[in-house]
Enzyme design. Structure first.
Site, PDB file in Angstrom:
ATOM      1  N   GLY A   1       0.623  -1.187   0.044  1.00 45.80           N
ATOM      2  CA  GLY A   1      -0.121   0.291  -0.043  1.00 45.80           C
ATOM      3  C   GLY A   1       1.014   1.297  -0.136  1.00 45.80           C
ATOM      4  O   GLY A   1       1.993   1.104  -0.411  1.00 45.80           O
TER       5      GLY A   1
ATOM      6  N   THR B   1       5.993  -1.470  11.638  1.00 45.10           N
ATOM      7  CA  THR B   1       5.446  -0.220  11.812  1.00 45.10           C
ATOM      8  C   THR B   1       3.852  -0.163  11.578  1.00 45.10           C
ATOM      9  O   THR B   1       3.534   0.923  11.339  1.00 45.10           O
ATOM     10  CB  THR B   1       6.269   0.639  10.912  1.00 45.10           C
ATOM     11  OG1 THR B   1       6.021   0.911   9.823  1.00 45.10           O
ATOM     12  CG2 THR B   1       7.648   1.059  11.723  1.00 45.10           C
TER      13      THR B   1
ATOM     14  N   ARG C   1       0.691  -2.566  12.376  1.00 43.56           N
ATOM     15  CA  ARG C   1      -0.185  -2.851  13.594  1.00 43.56           C
ATOM     16  C   ARG C   1       0.355  -3.948  14.481  1.00 43.56           C
ATOM     17  O   ARG C   1       0.747  -4.781  13.842  1.00 43.56           O
ATOM     18  CB  ARG C   1      -1.694  -2.983  13.284  1.00 43.56           C
ATOM     19  CG  ARG C   1      -2.433  -1.823  12.924  1.00 43.56           C
ATOM     20  CD  ARG C   1      -2.527  -0.929  14.194  1.00 43.56           C
ATOM     21  NE  ARG C   1      -3.592   0.239  13.879  1.00 43.56           N
ATOM     22  CZ  ARG C   1      -2.889   1.534  13.656  1.00 43.56           C
ATOM     23  NH1 ARG C   1      -1.528   1.585  13.527  1.00 43.56           N
ATOM     24  NH2 ARG C   1      -3.805   2.452  13.193  1.00 43.56           N
TER      25      ARG C   1
ATOM     26  N   GLU D   1      -1.040  -1.776  23.705  1.00 49.39           N
ATOM     27  CA  GLU D   1      -0.106  -0.720  23.979  1.00 49.39           C
ATOM     28  C   GLU D   1      -0.809   0.160  25.363  1.00 49.39           C
ATOM     29  O   GLU D   1      -2.090   0.345  25.330  1.00 49.39           O
ATOM     30  CB  GLU D   1      -0.165   0.142  22.758  1.00 49.39           C
ATOM     31  CG  GLU D   1       0.513  -0.440  21.612  1.00 49.39           C
ATOM     32  CD  GLU D   1       0.827   0.264  20.330  1.00 49.39           C
ATOM     33  OE1 GLU D   1       0.198   1.489  20.318  1.00 49.39           O
ATOM     34  OE2 GLU D   1       1.163  -0.336  19.298  1.00 49.39           O
TER      35      GLU D   1
ATOM     36  N   HIS E   1       5.383   3.640  19.479  1.00 50.48           N
ATOM     37  CA  HIS E   1       4.327   3.969  18.631  1.00 50.48           C
ATOM     38  C   HIS E   1       4.431   5.451  18.107  1.00 50.48           C
ATOM     39  O   HIS E   1       3.480   6.146  18.285  1.00 50.48           O
ATOM     40  CB  HIS E   1       2.815   3.991  18.930  1.00 50.48           C
ATOM     41  CG  HIS E   1       1.851   3.303  17.976  1.00 50.48           C
ATOM     42  ND1 HIS E   1       0.852   2.763  18.007  1.00 50.48           N
ATOM     43  CD2 HIS E   1       2.001   4.007  16.548  1.00 50.48           C
ATOM     44  CE1 HIS E   1       0.258   2.597  16.853  1.00 50.48           C
ATOM     45  NE2 HIS E   1       0.824   3.568  16.025  1.00 50.48           N
TER      46      HIS E   1
END
Length: 333
Positions: free
Chosen positions: A167, A243, A245, A273, A292
């Site tokens: 993507g 990086t 999910r 998280e 994150h």
């Protein structure tokens, strides 16, 4: 005259907005001009507190750290808008929101480059053992002369990089690693031809790549896509970067593989998280950990905020959200 008097006697009530995270004072002051605010600024907002405050609000402005459950949505039919300062919306029960005709705003297309930059930073940090070497020097352990086997790493220019998910962010990473001279292989859920990328089966990608960089979206079909079996296919000394999910990687399997010393990793996202204080990852030298921060540049966060606020204002004005994650609420199935 009568009309003017009527307006003064019965002013229009301000819409009420629940804000579940701290925001800059300038942003809050601007919002107060239009809305009545309930702001939580004491760290992660407890689920019970969200449920209580949601009863008296018309819209919610939140981020990834705020779970919006189906029960909360069903219990608050007065909600007109949820606006999240994030690209992903996996913290929101989208099926429930759509069933309730509740538009959910998100902030796509503004953090591709910053996330791709961080992926590259993690690649270099992990392959060249930057964090590990930094700790070594700060700990006062650098006492020997130069040696041929001292903190050996991997050349990105000589590496085969496997991109999982072609993507926008995956393509931005392709551009960056090709500039370093890396050979690039790729896999996408729906096959996609990309200049300079050789498409391979997912298992083959894990077996062949020196660096695997994960950029596929969170979805039921991508849950634990990076499984124990696929981690076992990786070369000794290979590196995995995530990086995307946390749910895309089987974290327990990754911890086991890392503990065996076979591979290294660079992680910005996790299955839960914030990362638990007793996570085995914290004690490992062969993993670089980030909290994150994929979107954490001033320009990107500003762009995210602007889109989230535009979504919020549009929704409370009865207009379609400009960046709606469930546009079917406007068009129908």
């Amino acid at each position: 005259m009568v009309g003017a008097l009527y307006r003064w006697q019965f002013p229009v009530m301000k819409s009420r907005v629940l804000i579940t995270l701290p925001l800059p004072t300038t942003v809050l002051e601007a919002l107060k001009q239009q809305f009545e605010l309930q702001v939580w600024d004491e760290g992660p907002m407890p689920t019970a507190q969200i449920a209580q405050w949601a009863k008296t609000t018309d819209a919610i402005l939140c981020s990834l750290g705020t779970p919006i459950s189906a029960d909360l949505i069903r219990s608050n039919p007065q909600l007109s808008t949820i606006s999240s300062i994030s690209v992903g919306v996996d913290h929101i029960d989208m099926a429930a929101a759509t069933a309730a005709s509740l538009p959910v705003g998100h902030t796509p297309d503004v953090l591709v480059d910053s996330t791709a930059d961080l992926a590259l930073a993690l690649m270099l940090a992990a392959t060249r053992r930057v964090v590990e070497a930094d700790r070594f020097v700060r700990g006062g352990h650098w006492s020997a002369d130069w040696a041929t086997d001292f903190f050996l790493g991997t050349d990105l220019s000589r590496a085969t990089v496997g991109i999982v998910g072609l993507g926008p962010t995956g393509l931005a990473v392709v551009k960056r690693v090709r500039a370093f001279g890396a050979d690039v292989i790729g896999w996408n859920r729906t096959e996609r031809e990309v200049l300079g990328v050789r498409n391979v089966a997912l298992d083959d990608l894990f077996a062949e790549a020196d660096i695997v960089s994960v950029h596929t979206a969170a979805a039921p079909e991508t849950h634990h896509l990076v499984s124990a079996d696929r981690l076992a296919l990786m070369k000794p000394g290979a590196v995995i970067i995530n990086t995307a999910r946390g749910s895309v990687v089987d974290e327990s399997a990754l911890i086991k593989t890392l503990s065996e010393g076979k591979i290294r990793a660079g992680l910005d996202v996790y299955e839960e998280e914030p990362l638990a204080k007793n996570s085995p990852l914290l004690a490992m030298d062969n993993v670089v950990l980030m909290p994150h921060l994929g979107s954490a540049t001033a320009a990107t966060r500003q762009a995210m905020m602007e889109r989230a606020l535009a979504n919020l204002v549009a929704g409370l004005s009865g207009k379609p959200l400009p960046w709606c994650a469930n546009p079917v609420v406007y068009t129908g199935p």
